[in-house]
Design an enzyme around this catalytic site. Sequence first.
Site, mmCIF file in Angstrom:
data_model
loop_
_atom_site.group_PDB
_atom_site.id
_atom_site.type_symbol
_atom_site.label_atom_id
_atom_site.label_comp_id
_atom_site.label_asym_id
_atom_site.label_seq_id
_atom_site.Cartn_x
_atom_site.Cartn_y
_atom_site.Cartn_z
ATOM 1 N N CYS A 20 -16.193 5.738 5.100
ATOM 2 C CA CYS A 20 -14.923 5.844 4.402
ATOM 3 C C CYS A 20 -14.854 7.087 3.535
ATOM 4 C CB CYS A 20 -14.701 4.609 3.550
ATOM 5 S SG CYS A 20 -15.121 3.142 4.468
ATOM 6 N N ALA A 76 -13.100 -8.909 10.100
ATOM 7 C CA ALA A 76 -13.718 -9.324 11.364
ATOM 8 C C ALA A 76 -14.607 -8.235 11.954
ATOM 9 C CB ALA A 76 -12.634 -9.709 12.378
ATOM 10 N N HIS A 77 -14.212 -6.964 11.767
ATOM 11 C CA HIS A 77 -14.899 -5.923 12.560
ATOM 12 C C HIS A 77 -16.257 -5.508 12.015
ATOM 13 C CE1 HIS A 77 -14.298 -2.035 10.314
ATOM 14 N NE2 HIS A 77 -13.316 -2.707 9.747
ATOM 15 N N THR A 111 -9.322 -4.448 3.575
ATOM 16 C CA THR A 111 -8.524 -3.556 2.727
ATOM 17 C C THR A 111 -7.278 -4.285 2.234
ATOM 18 O OG1 THR A 111 -9.307 -1.598 3.907
ATOM 19 C CG2 THR A 111 -7.259 -1.366 2.656
ATOM 20 N N THR A 169 4.305 -12.239 11.830
ATOM 21 C CA THR A 169 3.878 -13.087 12.945
ATOM 22 C C THR A 169 2.361 -13.057 13.066
ATOM 23 O OG1 THR A 169 5.925 -12.607 14.110
ATOM 24 C CG2 THR A 169 4.103 -13.455 15.439
HETATM 25 C C1 LIG Z 1 -15.256 -2.178 5.674
HETATM 26 C C2 LIG Z 1 -15.074 -2.608 4.273
HETATM 27 C C3 LIG Z 1 -13.806 -2.810 3.740
HETATM 28 C C4 LIG Z 1 -12.547 -2.540 4.541
HETATM 29 O O1 LIG Z 1 -12.379 -3.488 5.532
HETATM 30 P P1 LIG Z 1 -11.265 -3.266 6.679
HETATM 31 O O2 LIG Z 1 -11.239 -4.570 7.382
HETATM 32 O O3 LIG Z 1 -11.791 -2.148 7.518
HETATM 33 O O4 LIG Z 1 -10.004 -2.943 6.010
HETATM 34 C C5 LIG Z 1 -13.696 -3.240 2.447
HETATM 35 N N1 LIG Z 1 -14.780 -3.459 1.698
HETATM 36 C C6 LIG Z 1 -16.028 -3.276 2.159
HETATM 37 C C7 LIG Z 1 -17.195 -3.538 1.287
HETATM 38 C C8 LIG Z 1 -16.215 -2.832 3.468
HETATM 39 O O5 LIG Z 1 -17.442 -2.627 3.921
#
Ligand SMILES: *Cc1c(COP(=O)(O)O)cnc(C)c1O
Length: 385
Positions: free
Chosen positions: A328, A205-206, A77, A244
């Site tokens: 989302c 990363a997640h 994001t 940081t």
């Molecule tokens: C999950 C996702 C995001 C947001 O990523 P975050 O690391 O959760 O902020 C943006 N774009 C796409 C296509 C995603 O799947």
Amino acid sequence: MNKRPLYFDYAATTPVDERVIQVMVECLGFDGNFGNPASSSHAFGQQARQTVEQARRQVAELVGAEAEQMVWTSGATESNNLALKGVAQARGVAGGHVITSQIEHKAILDTARQLQDSGVEVTYLVPDADGLITAQAVSDAMRDDTFLVSLMLVNNELGTVNDIPAIGHLVRERGALFHVDAAQGAGKVKIDLAEWPVDLMSFSAHKLYGPKGIGALYVGPRARPRLLAQIHGGGHEGGLRSGTLATHQIAAMGAAFALAAAAFDEEKALIVRLRERLLDPLLGMPGVRLNGSPTRRIPHTLSLTFSEGEFNSAALLASIAFSATSACNSASNAPSHVLLALGHDAHSASRTIRLSLGRFTTEQDIDLAVHLIKTACASAPAFWQ
Ligand SMILES: *Cc1c(COP(=O)(O)O)cnc(C)c1O
């Protein structure tokens, strides 16, 4: 303890791999690597800095970039915000034109609206029937004042894969910058930024067995002088993103990306096998169809519409964790903007689920999910208005 539902929502987030947790924990306590990477005058800081730079190489390596082209952020994001706002503001003149699509993640769509509020014109391309943005559509929308094109590599709801190299070539010919949201693509699609004509790329990363709250933005040589920081305070990350550095998060993202690189082929083969095992029996049911291109897709993410008979996704959610639209959008409870752009109405969108597979999905999970879905559809009255 209550039995947990089966997890079929890897596209929303993944658990952190135990090997990544290990790396992360080692950067926290007094006996560990806890120093401030900016404290260059002593050993604690120097050790933390080494860890950060190793992680930067690991992330860059998965996607064919140079380590120094990666800027740490708090996630995709923030990377998307930095790319879009940073490029728009660096122009120093009002107006201009940006191209994106109707099926981007909200982190792009909401940011594009912000640009519109500041006087930028934005074109939202309509996907084709397969859920893809074609190079032709981008070419047709290009204007003399188009300064940025932003499109995703892999769509988070459909799993479809845009032809980013082809689109990139024509964007570059026209002199605009090209940003790609690759949050769903990294580790699943082979990305080669040394070859691809892409100027900015967002990572998280997640979505790849790392922790939440950390991501990166690739900033290529054409974009570097045309990007303004959005977060100020200390000039970290070459002045592009102050704050940081979160050593534990960064080390974990590096470890997660390195694991994804090492296991790339093996993992892909596993997911393809699991996908067939899931999809074949479901597509055999009456009125079930797969949304998005059958060929230009990752095997991990499946969007399925159940157009016949009873279908109660709320009841099914008690036993299988999946996305009823996209995580989302679920907060707003509105029909998925991606499905609407593909021509679904609200009714059909409400009968659509996204099942996404990942590293810890087993054959037993798949077989049980098929059984539960079939039962949920069969046990209901045989009419639907
Ligand atoms: C999950 C996702 C995001 C947001 O990523 P975050 O690391 O959760 O902020 C943006 N774009 C796409 C296509 C995603 O799947």
